[in-house]
Write a protein that holds these residues in place. Structure first.
Motif, mmCIF file in Angstrom:
data_model
loop_
_atom_site.group_PDB
_atom_site.id
_atom_site.type_symbol
_atom_site.label_atom_id
_atom_site.label_comp_id
_atom_site.label_asym_id
_atom_site.label_seq_id
_atom_site.Cartn_x
_atom_site.Cartn_y
_atom_site.Cartn_z
ATOM 1 N N GLN A 82 49.223 35.437 43.852
ATOM 2 C CA GLN A 82 47.878 35.898 43.659
ATOM 3 C C GLN A 82 46.966 35.344 44.914
ATOM 4 O O GLN A 82 45.955 36.186 45.412
ATOM 5 N N SER A 86 45.149 37.773 47.801
ATOM 6 C CA SER A 86 43.830 37.720 47.986
ATOM 7 C C SER A 86 43.359 37.267 49.275
ATOM 8 O O SER A 86 42.349 37.651 49.992
ATOM 9 N N SER A 89 43.932 40.651 51.177
ATOM 10 C CA SER A 89 42.996 41.644 50.981
ATOM 11 C C SER A 89 41.361 41.043 50.976
ATOM 12 O O SER A 89 40.546 42.015 50.808
ATOM 13 N N ASP A 91 39.726 39.390 49.125
ATOM 14 C CA ASP A 91 38.752 39.134 47.914
ATOM 15 C C ASP A 91 38.726 38.044 47.237
ATOM 16 O O ASP A 91 39.578 37.237 46.938
ATOM 17 N N SER A 93 36.839 36.952 44.501
ATOM 18 C CA SER A 93 37.202 36.664 43.106
ATOM 19 C C SER A 93 38.631 36.588 42.732
ATOM 20 O O SER A 93 39.139 35.735 42.046
ATOM 21 N N GLN A 94 39.417 37.409 43.395
ATOM 22 C CA GLN A 94 41.059 37.257 43.207
ATOM 23 C C GLN A 94 41.438 35.971 43.584
ATOM 24 O O GLN A 94 42.249 35.432 43.142
ATOM 25 N N ARG A 95 40.778 35.409 44.671
ATOM 26 C CA ARG A 95 41.130 34.061 45.154
ATOM 27 C C ARG A 95 40.879 33.155 44.075
ATOM 28 O O ARG A 95 41.811 32.103 43.992
#
Length: 120
Positions: A82, A86, A89, A91, A93-95
């Motif tokens: 994940q 992240s 991309s 991102d 919030s994903q990180r």
């Protein structure tokens, strides 16, 4: 030499085979029986009896903590994936979710050692 009969290929229809209610019920019972036997034989393990009950409890504890460690390793790997996705991309919030999953995986993986440190 003809291998295929091409003149009847356009009008072919497929239909389900007829099954009566009794046959469906019997097939369901057969499937449940096969799955039950598979689960029983697949999850059975040889248990060696010990004279000391403390040894039995320790063996069970080791087995359960081994399962917990396996789940922690899976979460650890998922957290790493994940974080990598992240970073690709961009991102945030994903990180953050990736780092939380990674931290949770580390805590779950080392749960036995953490508990022994707490209890002494």
């Amino acid at each position: 030499m003809k291998y295929f009969n091409k003149k009847n290929t356009q009008n072919k229809e497929t239909t389900k085979l007829p099954m009566t209610g009794k046959l469906k019920k019997g097939f369901r019972h057969y499937c449940v029986a096969v799955l039950a036997v598979t689960m029983v034989l697949g999850t059975s393990a040889t248990a060696f009896a010990a004279n000391d009950p403390i040894t039995v409890v320790n063996n069970l504890s080791d087995f359960i903590f081994g399962l917990i460690r396996a789940v922690g390793m899976i979460l650890l790997g998922f957290g790493i994936v994940q974080i990598g996705l992240s970073l690709k991309s961009h991102d945030p919030s994903q990180r953050a979710n990736g780092f939380l999953t990674l931290a949770g995986g580390v805590i779950i993986t080392f749960a036995k050692e953490i508990l022994t440190l707490i209890t002494g």
